[in-house]
Design an enzyme around this catalytic site. Structure first.
Site, PDB file in Angstrom:
ATOM      1  N   GLU A 141       2.640  -7.062   8.560  1.00 13.12           N
ATOM      2  CA  GLU A 141       3.249  -5.961   7.806  1.00 13.12           C
ATOM      3  C   GLU A 141       3.380  -4.659   8.608  1.00 13.12           C
ATOM      4  OE1 GLU A 141       1.073  -5.987   4.130  1.00 13.12           O
ATOM      5  OE2 GLU A 141       2.025  -7.849   3.518  1.00 13.12           O
ATOM      6  N   LYS A 157      -2.171 -11.921  -4.765  1.00 19.01           N
ATOM      7  CA  LYS A 157      -2.189 -11.994  -3.295  1.00 19.01           C
ATOM      8  C   LYS A 157      -3.630 -11.932  -2.775  1.00 19.01           C
ATOM      9  CE  LYS A 157      -0.106  -9.695   0.702  1.00 19.01           C
ATOM     10  NZ  LYS A 157       0.734  -8.544   1.070  1.00 19.01           N
ATOM     11  N   ASP A 185      -0.796   1.709   7.084  1.00 21.58           N
ATOM     12  CA  ASP A 185      -0.195   0.943   5.987  1.00 21.58           C
ATOM     13  C   ASP A 185      -1.236   0.650   4.905  1.00 21.58           C
ATOM     14  OD1 ASP A 185       0.994  -0.903   4.324  1.00 21.58           O
ATOM     15  OD2 ASP A 185       1.155  -2.486   5.833  1.00 21.58           O
ATOM     16  N   ASP A 234       9.172  -9.102   1.841  1.00 19.27           N
ATOM     17  CA  ASP A 234       7.865  -8.451   1.803  1.00 19.27           C
ATOM     18  C   ASP A 234       7.178  -8.933   0.536  1.00 19.27           C
ATOM     19  OD1 ASP A 234       5.685  -6.809   1.463  1.00 19.27           O
ATOM     20  OD2 ASP A 234       6.827  -4.945   1.283  1.00 19.27           O
TER      21      ASP A 234
END
Lengths: 424, 567
Positions: free
Chosen positions: B145, B68, B168, B6
């Site tokens: 994800e 990211k 999420d 992850d």
């Protein structure tokens, strides 16, 4: 033996959704997307068609005992119809019905300013906080406003703005009636914003020549929308215009840019994020309205058109067209765009003429029904078959036929209060 | 060996399928969460993880975090004398995780499944693939994800028949997936999301309020503070944000140029400030539910994933939207990594999982730019014509035919877009391709455009000229967001040259960095005391007696804990 969806699933034809799922689950363990991509694609297509078949069969079974009951509005069967709530509120009315009733009353009395104020209060009170409540509330207000068929475009735009404007875009695709009404509202909202942008360009002659200026102005002055802002940063032309506009807004009180938009811009462009990658706006004028002498240039012959699908798609109210044309013209054109589908689904060559003579709620319903049937059929096609080669058995849609029949005998329904689906 | 990773905005985790269950692998600190932070120390050696995170305060110019968010862009971060792209920084984090796994299993790790936000676009996904390659990993699969979280949740309840929604909210992105579980099939029905919304934005809201209040006293422009000040306020904001998860109010205290600035934030104030952010959560949920043709009461559970879902204001909003309480069964920080580990086992066809199948969707619509004829010689361009509709099950392959618009048209130019708007100017350009066609009257020549979307979420475009049978594939050229193969090889060689601190030294590095950070945040006499203790510890390290180092380190850490606790 030819392969059918049932042979792919390995069962006999059935409308039992559970049996279809069970068969699919057993097959997909062997033909998994990992193990056999091609096999999975075939299985998936068969599974989806089988489920759609079962769903439609079930709907028919449910609709038959009380014919005329099926509203054709998709699967929100438990959603109260508009008719219920537009009548004076029943004693056991929910807060939502009360609010809708209140708004409807104002609209009927023609008290448009009061309508806006009430809507604002209802939104501020946060009564319809849950997702389902929000969905139906927004959908119903849109339907109500569309049915009122008012000339005041700016007022409609304001309603859309209060409802959240683009926040609900694309959300009503499974509910044709709401979808049609909300798209109408959004069209008017975009019209309002386009008028604002053009007024701004008029007042600032020096900039008006730049292609894309109106677009950049609209995105920057609109309520915060990260995706759209980031689409701006991806082209050098738009990027440059945006920087210039932001700079000007600091001194020019006529340009109102929401603080959030400015902040997002400062933060991302400060970090160098999403630096423009490909310059699309430089060679091509994406805003035909901004360039008077726009002629199709021969060097840009790479623009193509997929006739059949395009024809099908144009009928979804198209906001870009709305901002150019007047709403009235668009409404007249709509059945014309739908004509091929309408004729196909009703089996009646003169379907368009009938629709044109219809009262507006029924007309809206027919358009919604055609839209939804076409969407369903489209969803069933696999692997790029053109839309015209649909299986012949699904051509005529009973719902469309039923509505058209009602259209022919429209007068007595109109006398009944003019409201669409009668519940008796 | 195949592992699941992850790669998060704030933290990254690595896991594998061991003894019939997903297992997360601890790093040198015994922690499964490795901060996604990369730094360079004064000697030019690289630091990754907790040690680098501590240095965000003391050495903001030598440290990078939240990179990211720059995946798929050409943005470069300057660290000391070198410049790094987001792919390279991510690769360094991946390399560190890889080392942890190798130390744990005692065997080389060469293949990985890496998770990406469901709403990541083609360019961002390619960048993630490149990051894996730069870290010396073969990326077997990119996994969405929320789908990973759905797997972890689904496996825990695999005999149930249920529909649930994965909510999420990570450090930088927000994803929603609607999932159905029946007969061992975990089926994602619809996904939606927001690539610009995460826990970091809630933190930045606190930073903004703080700077707005103290801007005059600090003598800075609240929109453009120096990076040193920004990092310092951001750290305090992060602490305050966490504090607000359990307390009715929190205190932010920032020491800057010898002076202390404070601000008290109450939970209701924080909620009011974050209203605009919270409002943005509703739309993706509504979208995913409607695309899955479900109403909220047809969902059996709402599963919260991602560290930011710990915030009470987020939970409150979810409760309001669904009219009931959400479920938090799995640790929200670990669910995605667990899912990635499960996918690793599925991929290697582990016998324990042969009755489980997972299917996913493509969350956005993909199509091409088209023009329409609106008059005799008038054309309007810039219309988006979808080829793959959003939430189609993947893999999927679909073909549509397009015709020439003009007499004697020599070529057809296809621009490929991703997005939901009917006008391409509001959508994201993925690439373009130009195909020559024989001269003919308008509408006579045509091309078949085939879009194939694979399990990794990568798009392949193939164009066939119908009359000649000539085929061409889309090559995204001049897209600076994507590294070419040659460039990846070049950068791989350069990165391999860079030294990473040995694994057993990382703990010492982290303690030193932490002491430096606390020093920066302190005033007066305390500073001198910290400096004295730090000098002592560094002396012991150079002595290289491992037992002595461990003893002094424990002592020193206790001392630092004490200082932080007394604030």
């Amino acid at each position: 033996m030819t392969e059918t969806i049932w042979s792919v699933l390995g069962i006999e034809p059935t409308d039992d959704e559970r049996a279809i799922k069970r068969a699919y689950a057993a097959r997909v363990k062997v033909t998994s997307p990992e193990a056999d991509a091609a096999g999975y694609m075939k299985l998936r297509a068969a599974y989806e068609r089988a489920k759609e078949y079962a769903r439609r069969q079930q709907q028919r079974v449910l609709a038959e005992p009380e014919s005329g009951e099926d509203d054709g509005y998709g699967d929100d069967a438990d959603a109260p119809r508009l008719l219920e709530v537009t009548k004076p509120a029943a004693p056991a009315a929910t807060p939502q019905q009360l609010a809708i009733g209140l708004l409807h009353a104002s609209l009927e009395r023609g008290e448009l300013a009061q309508f806006l104020q009430q809507l604002e209060e209802i939104k501020a009170a946060d009564t319809f906080a849950s997702l389902d409540d929000q969905y139906h509330f927004v959908g119903r207000v849109a339907v109500m406003v569309q049915e009122a068929n008012l000339e005041d475009s700016a007022w409609c735009g304001r309603v859309a703005q209060l409802l959240g404007a683009r926040e609900h875009e694309n959300l009503f695709t499974d509910h044709p009636r709401y979808h049609y009404a909300y798209d109408y509202l959004l069209g008017r909202y975009e019209e309002m914003r386009a008028a604002d942008a053009h007024a701004h360009v008029e007042a600032n002659q020096d900039d008006s020549g730049a292609p894309g200026y109106v677009h950049v102005y609209q995105v920057l002055t609109a309520p915060f929308d990260a995706e759209r802002l980031s689409a701006l940063t991806r082209s050098q032309g738009y990027h440059r215009l945006a920087v210039r506009l932001l700079e000007r807004a600091k001194t020019d009180p006529g340009i109102v840019i929401p603080a959030e938009n400015r902040e997002w811009w400062e933060r991302t462009s400060m970090a160098g994020q999403h630096r423009p990658m490909v310059d699309a706006t430089e060679q091509r004028a994406p805003e035909p309205a901004a360039e008077d002498s726009f002629r199709f240039p021969f060097w840009a012959v790479g623009l193509v058109m997929f006739l059949v699908i395009n024809l099908a798609r144009t009928c979804g109210p198209d906001r870009s067209t709305m901002s150019v044309e007047s709403m009235e013209k668009f409404r007249q054109r709509l059945p014309m765009i739908l004509e091929p589908d309408l004729v196909r689904l009703s089996g009646d060559k003169d379907a368009r003429k009938i629709v044109e003579q219809c009262d507006s709620p029924t007309r809206a319903e027919i358009i919604a029904a055609v839209y939804s049937t076409r969407r369903n059929q489209r969803g069933l096609q696999s692997g790029g078959k053109p839309a015209t080669v649909a299986p012949p058995d699904s051509e005529i849609d009973p719902e469309v036929v039923r509505l058209l029949t009602r259209c022919r005998g429209a007068p007595q329904l109109d006398a009944n209060g003019g409201e669409s689906p009668a519940r008796q | 060996m195949l592992v699941g990773i992850d790669l998060g905005t704030t933290n990254s985790l690595i896991g594998a399928w061991v003894e019939d269950r997903p297992q997360l692998i601890p790093n040198a600190f015994g922690d499964v969460l490795t901060p996604s932070v990369v730094g360079v120390d004064d000697a030019g050696t690289l630091l990754v993880g907790a040690a680098a995170r501590e240095r965000l305060i003391s050495h903001p110019h030598l440290t990078a975090a939240s990179f990211k968010r720059y995946m798929g862009t050409q943005h470069e971060v300057q660290l000391g004398r070198q410049r790094f792209r987001a792919e390279e920084l991510s690769a360094l984090v991946l390399r560190s995780l890889k080392q942890d796994a190798e130390a744990h299993f005692g065997q080389p790790v060469t293949e990985a499944i890496i998770t990406v936000p469901a709403y990541f676009n083609d360019t961002q996904r390619k960048a993630t693939m490149a990051a894996g390659k730069l870290a010396g990993l073969h990326v077997e699969r990119l996994l969405n994800e929320p789908t990973a979280a759905a797997l972890a949740h689904g496996l825990a309840n695999k005999h149930a028949e249920t529909k649930y929604l994965i909510f999420d909210l990570g450090g930088g992105t927000f994803d929603v997936s609607v999932v159905e579980l029946f007969d061992g099939v975990i089926e994602v029905h619809a996904s939606s999301g927001d690539n610009f919304l995460g826990g970091d934005d809630f933190r930045d809201q606190l930073v903004k309020t703080f700077l707005a209040e103290h801007a005059a006293a600090l003598g800075v422009d609240p929109l453009k503070p120096s990076s040193a000040l920004l990092e310092r306020v951001a750290r305090q904001a992060e602490l305050a944000k966490r504090e607000l998860s359990s307390a009715p109010s929190a205190q932010m205290s920032v020491t800057w140029e010898g002076k202390e600035y404070r601000k008290e934030i109450s939970a209701p104030d924080f909620e009011r400030d974050c209203e605009a952010l919270l409002n943005r959560l509703a739309r993706p949920i509504q979208q995913a539910l409607r695309d899955a043709r479900l109403r909220t009461n047809q969902l059996d559970q709402i599963v919260l994933v991602g560290g930011a879902t710990r915030m009470p204001i987020v939970r409150k909003l979810v409760t309001k939207l669904f009219g009931r309480f959400p479920t938090v069964e799995i640790n929200p920080d670990e669910a995605i990594a667990q899912g990635a580990a499960i996918q690793a086992a599925l991929k290697s066809r582990n016998a324990a999982l042969n009755d489980v199948v997972m299917t996913d969707v493509c969350p956005y619509t993909l199509g091409v730019d088209t023009a329409r004829q609106v008059g005799m010689n008038e054309f309007e361009s810039g219309f988006f014509t979808p080829i793959l509709e959003r939430n189609s099950h993947v893999p999927i392959s679909r073909e549509e035919r397009f015709y020439t618009l003009q007499d004697n048209q020599k070529a057809i130019q296809l621009r490929v877009f991703q997005g939901e708007n009917p006008l391409v100017k509001n959508n994201i350009l993925l690439g373009e391709i130009k195909v020559s066609v024989p001269k003919a009257p308008a509408n006579q020549e045509s091309v078949d455009v085939r879009f194939t979307y694979d399990l990794d979420g990568l798009l392949e475009v193939e164009v066939t000229v119908v009359s000649t049978g000539h085929k061409e594939r889309l090559v995204i050229e001049g897209n600076p967001g994507v590294l070419s193969k040659e460039e990846i090889d070049k950068r791989f060689a350069a990165l391999s040259q860079l030294k990473l601190h040995p694994r057993d030294e990382q703990v010492n590095r982290q303690v030193i960095a932490r002491a430096e950070r606390i020093y920066e945040e302190s005033l007066g006499e305390l500073r001198q005391f910290i400096s004295l203790k730090l000098g002592e510890f560094q002396g012991v390290i150079s002595g290289q007696d491992r037992h002595e180092i461990a003893r002094v380190r424990a002592d020193f850490m206790a001392f630092l804990d004490q200082i932080e606790a007394s604030r």
